[in-house]
Design a protein around this motif. Structure first.
Motif, PDB file in Angstrom:
ATOM      1  N   ALA A 169       0.814  -1.212   0.000  1.00  0.00           N
ATOM      2  CA  ALA A 169       0.000   0.000   0.000  1.00  0.00           C
ATOM      3  C   ALA A 169       0.851   1.266   0.000  1.00  0.00           C
ATOM      4  CB  ALA A 169      -0.944   0.002   1.199  1.00  0.00           C
ATOM      5  N   ALA A 170       1.975   1.247   0.725  1.00  0.00           N
ATOM      6  CA  ALA A 170       2.811   2.447   0.802  1.00  0.00           C
ATOM      7  C   ALA A 170       3.422   2.803  -0.538  1.00  0.00           C
ATOM      8  CB  ALA A 170       3.917   2.231   1.836  1.00  0.00           C
ATOM      9  N   LEU A 171       3.530   1.828  -1.436  1.00  0.00           N
ATOM     10  CA  LEU A 171       4.119   2.084  -2.746  1.00  0.00           C
ATOM     11  C   LEU A 171       3.135   2.752  -3.692  1.00  0.00           C
ATOM     12  CD1 LEU A 171       6.071  -1.267  -3.283  1.00  0.00           C
ATOM     13  CD2 LEU A 171       6.989   0.947  -2.553  1.00  0.00           C
ATOM     14  N   VAL A 172       1.850   2.653  -3.390  1.00  0.00           N
ATOM     15  CA  VAL A 172       0.847   3.275  -4.249  1.00  0.00           C
ATOM     16  C   VAL A 172       0.726   4.742  -3.829  1.00  0.00           C
ATOM     17  CG1 VAL A 172      -1.479   3.103  -5.205  1.00  0.00           C
ATOM     18  CG2 VAL A 172      -0.340   1.066  -4.333  1.00  0.00           C
ATOM     19  N   ALA A 173       1.740   5.507  -4.228  1.00  0.00           N
ATOM     20  CA  ALA A 173       1.875   6.856  -3.706  1.00  0.00           C
ATOM     21  C   ALA A 173       1.164   7.894  -4.552  1.00  0.00           C
ATOM     22  CB  ALA A 173       3.356   7.217  -3.588  1.00  0.00           C
ATOM     23  N   LYS A 174       0.710   7.505  -5.718  1.00  0.00           N
ATOM     24  CA  LYS A 174       0.072   8.489  -6.585  1.00  0.00           C
ATOM     25  C   LYS A 174      -1.238   7.932  -7.119  1.00  0.00           C
ATOM     26  CE  LYS A 174       2.864   6.966 -10.533  1.00  0.00           C
ATOM     27  NZ  LYS A 174       3.842   7.354 -11.543  1.00  0.00           N
ATOM     28  N   LEU A 198      -3.589  -8.448 -14.361  1.00  0.00           N
ATOM     29  CA  LEU A 198      -2.952  -7.645 -15.400  1.00  0.00           C
ATOM     30  C   LEU A 198      -3.985  -6.748 -16.076  1.00  0.00           C
ATOM     31  CD1 LEU A 198      -0.536 -10.298 -16.891  1.00  0.00           C
ATOM     32  CD2 LEU A 198       0.141  -7.995 -16.224  1.00  0.00           C
ATOM     33  N   PRO A 199      -3.583  -5.556 -16.518  1.00  0.00           N
ATOM     34  CA  PRO A 199      -4.540  -4.633 -17.139  1.00  0.00           C
ATOM     35  C   PRO A 199      -5.255  -5.236 -18.345  1.00  0.00           C
ATOM     36  CG  PRO A 199      -2.522  -3.481 -16.577  1.00  0.00           C
ATOM     37  CD  PRO A 199      -2.256  -4.944 -16.340  1.00  0.00           C
ATOM     38  N   ASP A 200      -6.460  -4.732 -18.601  1.00  0.00           N
ATOM     39  CA  ASP A 200      -7.312  -5.276 -19.661  1.00  0.00           C
ATOM     40  C   ASP A 200      -6.738  -5.085 -21.063  1.00  0.00           C
ATOM     41  OD1 ASP A 200      -9.577  -6.078 -18.003  1.00  0.00           O
ATOM     42  OD2 ASP A 200      -9.915  -3.944 -17.703  1.00  0.00           O
ATOM     43  N   LEU A 201      -6.260  -3.879 -21.333  1.00  0.00           N
ATOM     44  CA  LEU A 201      -5.894  -3.506 -22.700  1.00  0.00           C
ATOM     45  C   LEU A 201      -4.406  -3.230 -22.820  1.00  0.00           C
ATOM     46  CD1 LEU A 201      -8.650  -0.819 -23.450  1.00  0.00           C
ATOM     47  CD2 LEU A 201      -8.863  -3.316 -23.575  1.00  0.00           C
ATOM     48  N   ILE A 202      -3.849  -3.579 -23.970  1.00  0.00           N
ATOM     49  CA  ILE A 202      -2.539  -3.066 -24.347  1.00  0.00           C
ATOM     50  C   ILE A 202      -2.739  -2.200 -25.587  1.00  0.00           C
ATOM     51  CG2 ILE A 202      -1.966  -5.157 -25.692  1.00  0.00           C
ATOM     52  CD1 ILE A 202       1.012  -4.494 -24.870  1.00  0.00           C
ATOM     53  N   VAL A 241      -3.963  -0.344 -20.066  1.00  0.00           N
ATOM     54  CA  VAL A 241      -5.160   0.340 -19.572  1.00  0.00           C
ATOM     55  C   VAL A 241      -6.061  -0.657 -18.851  1.00  0.00           C
ATOM     56  CG1 VAL A 241      -7.220   1.655 -20.197  1.00  0.00           C
ATOM     57  CG2 VAL A 241      -5.070   2.021 -21.453  1.00  0.00           C
ATOM     58  N   GLU A 242      -6.456  -0.295 -17.656  1.00  0.00           N
ATOM     59  CA  GLU A 242      -7.460  -1.053 -16.918  1.00  0.00           C
ATOM     60  C   GLU A 242      -8.795  -0.351 -17.107  1.00  0.00           C
ATOM     61  OE1 GLU A 242      -9.279  -3.949 -14.954  1.00  0.00           O
ATOM     62  OE2 GLU A 242      -7.124  -3.962 -15.390  1.00  0.00           O
ATOM     63  N   VAL A 243      -9.781  -1.072 -17.632  1.00  0.00           N
ATOM     64  CA  VAL A 243     -11.087  -0.490 -17.925  1.00  0.00           C
ATOM     65  C   VAL A 243     -12.046  -0.820 -16.779  1.00  0.00           C
ATOM     66  CG1 VAL A 243     -12.957  -0.300 -19.603  1.00  0.00           C
ATOM     67  CG2 VAL A 243     -10.636  -0.849 -20.382  1.00  0.00           C
ATOM     68  N   LYS A 244     -12.734   0.200 -16.300  1.00  0.00           N
ATOM     69  CA  LYS A 244     -13.661   0.013 -15.195  1.00  0.00           C
ATOM     70  C   LYS A 244     -15.022   0.586 -15.550  1.00  0.00           C
ATOM     71  CE  LYS A 244     -11.004  -2.108 -12.344  1.00  0.00           C
ATOM     72  NZ  LYS A 244     -11.295  -3.551 -12.086  1.00  0.00           N
ATOM     73  N   GLY A 245     -16.059  -0.195 -15.269  1.00  0.00           N
ATOM     74  CA  GLY A 245     -17.420   0.255 -15.466  1.00  0.00           C
ATOM     75  C   GLY A 245     -17.841   1.243 -14.385  1.00  0.00           C
ATOM     76  N   PRO A 246     -19.065   1.740 -14.463  1.00  0.00           N
ATOM     77  CA  PRO A 246     -19.522   2.778 -13.529  1.00  0.00           C
ATOM     78  C   PRO A 246     -19.439   2.397 -12.055  1.00  0.00           C
ATOM     79  CG  PRO A 246     -21.009   2.622 -15.393  1.00  0.00           C
ATOM     80  CD  PRO A 246     -20.060   1.469 -15.521  1.00  0.00           C
ATOM     81  N   HIS A 284      -5.310  -7.475  -6.464  1.00  0.00           N
ATOM     82  CA  HIS A 284      -4.439  -8.087  -7.470  1.00  0.00           C
ATOM     83  C   HIS A 284      -4.018  -7.059  -8.516  1.00  0.00           C
ATOM     84  CE1 HIS A 284      -5.982 -12.328  -6.417  1.00  0.00           C
ATOM     85  NE2 HIS A 284      -4.690 -12.308  -6.175  1.00  0.00           N
ATOM     86  N   GLN A 285      -4.963  -6.238  -8.934  1.00  0.00           N
ATOM     87  CA  GLN A 285      -4.665  -5.227  -9.943  1.00  0.00           C
ATOM     88  C   GLN A 285      -3.712  -4.169  -9.396  1.00  0.00           C
ATOM     89  OE1 GLN A 285      -8.726  -4.217 -10.751  1.00  0.00           O
ATOM     90  NE2 GLN A 285      -8.899  -5.656 -12.453  1.00  0.00           N
ATOM     91  N   LEU A 286      -3.884  -3.788  -8.144  1.00  0.00           N
ATOM     92  CA  LEU A 286      -2.973  -2.830  -7.534  1.00  0.00           C
ATOM     93  C   LEU A 286      -1.565  -3.401  -7.410  1.00  0.00           C
ATOM     94  CD1 LEU A 286      -5.252  -1.296  -4.751  1.00  0.00           C
ATOM     95  CD2 LEU A 286      -4.258  -0.085  -6.700  1.00  0.00           C
ATOM     96  N   THR A 287      -1.455  -4.688  -7.109  1.00  0.00           N
ATOM     97  CA  THR A 287      -0.146  -5.329  -7.040  1.00  0.00           C
ATOM     98  C   THR A 287       0.567  -5.226  -8.376  1.00  0.00           C
ATOM     99  OG1 THR A 287      -0.965  -6.895  -5.387  1.00  0.00           O
ATOM    100  CG2 THR A 287       1.065  -7.477  -6.524  1.00  0.00           C
ATOM    101  N   TRP A 288      -0.159  -5.551  -9.457  1.00  0.00           N
ATOM    102  CA  TRP A 288       0.423  -5.439 -10.791  1.00  0.00           C
ATOM    103  C   TRP A 288       0.744  -3.990 -11.125  1.00  0.00           C
ATOM    104  CZ3 TRP A 288       3.064  -8.132 -13.914  1.00  0.00           C
ATOM    105  CH2 TRP A 288       2.911  -9.512 -13.990  1.00  0.00           C
ATOM    106  N   TRP A 289      -0.136  -3.077 -10.716  1.00  0.00           N
ATOM    107  CA  TRP A 289       0.074  -1.668 -11.013  1.00  0.00           C
ATOM    108  C   TRP A 289       1.427  -1.202 -10.475  1.00  0.00           C
ATOM    109  CZ3 TRP A 289      -3.406   1.611 -13.571  1.00  0.00           C
ATOM    110  CH2 TRP A 289      -2.989   2.942 -13.642  1.00  0.00           C
ATOM    111  N   VAL A 290       1.700  -1.554  -9.212  1.00  0.00           N
ATOM    112  CA  VAL A 290       2.962  -1.160  -8.591  1.00  0.00           C
ATOM    113  C   VAL A 290       4.147  -1.773  -9.330  1.00  0.00           C
ATOM    114  CG1 VAL A 290       4.358  -1.367  -6.502  1.00  0.00           C
ATOM    115  CG2 VAL A 290       1.935  -0.795  -6.320  1.00  0.00           C
TER     116      VAL A 290
END
Length: 245
Positions: free
Chosen positions: A4-9, A181-185, A200-205, A212-218
């Motif tokens: 969590a501390a790595l998700v700084a932005k 892993l993100p949806d789109l390349i 790109v990770e696509v999210k509905g409303p 898991h997605q945050l882990t990959w994001w970092v």
């Protein structure tokens, strides 16, 4: 979570309109695009990015398939190297230690040499060699029908040699799982002939990023991969957005 501390932005985000046709739990959401076409949330996003006003990106909804395919082609001879006890039958499409940390440990010299080749910009040659020699042969993670060989080479170039080597190193070390892993390349070559890509990770409303997605994001952000969240916004305002992240 420990990362969590790595998700700084706050993740870079874009918002695009899409009228939902259904929002039922357990069912794939469908949307009406600005042109009136009924599409998936991923197709809605791909059409947005493909427009010249939004970058004119080429794109693919692949989640982990693009990276598992590139990894298999780039590391084909390493994957099928004659390491003791990892092949019990001639029908295996991967060694028994694939996806474990012992995969890299048992092939350290081969892995390091291949990562150096990828980092030096030899990906297209390696992809072409594996494609030519092994097309259609089963290998875990390799989807032969995902894209033509030329597109795979182009994507590898657009990702960048150091970044692709880092991602392959994750796969070798047992870190990489397709989940999250993100949806789109997206990839393109600019007017100045600069090769670019982003995930790109696509999210509905009503969606938000999972752990898991945050882990990959970092992990991807650390190695220099360009990342973005694309939020689909209901123009009617009936489906309130949940917080992303």
């Amino acid at each position: 979570p420990p990362y969590a501390a790595l998700v700084a932005k706050t993740p870079p985000q874009v918002e695009i309109p899409g009228c939902p046709l259904n929002c039922e739990l357990g069912r794939k959401s469908r949307f009406v695009s600005p042109s009136g076409e009924v599409v998936s949330v991923e197709k809605l996003a791909l059409d947005h990015y493909a427009h010249p006003d939004n970058g004119g990106w080429q794109g693919l909804h692949s989640e982990g398939a693009i990276f598992s395919t590139l990894f298999g082609l780039l590391f084909w001879d390493v994957i099928f190297a004659p390491v003791p006890d990892v092949f019990q039958t001639s029908f295996q499409t991967h060694p028994l230690d694939m996806g474990l940390s012992s995969f890299a440990e048992s092939r350290r010299a081969l892995v390091n040499s291949r990562l150096e080749d990828i980092g030096a910009g030899s990906s297209c040659e390696l992809i072409t060699e594996s494609w030519t020699q092994h097309f259609g042969v089963g290998c875990r993670g390799v989807n032969w029908s995902l894209l033509p060989m030329e597109d795979l080479c182009n994507i590898a170039n657009c990702i960048g040699a150091p970044q692709l080597a880092s991602i392959c190193n994750m796969f070798c070390g047992g870190f990489a799982k397709n989940t999250g892993l993100p949806d789109l390349i997206l990839w393109r070559e600019t007017k100045d002939s600069e090769a670019q890509s982003k995930l790109v990770e696509v999210k509905g409303p009503r969606d938000r990023l999972s752990e898991h997605q945050l882990t990959w994001w970092v992990a991807l952000d650390i190695v220099g991969i360009r990342l973005e969240v694309c939020k689909i916004v209901d123009p009617s305002g009936k489906h309130q957005l949940r917080r992303i992240g």
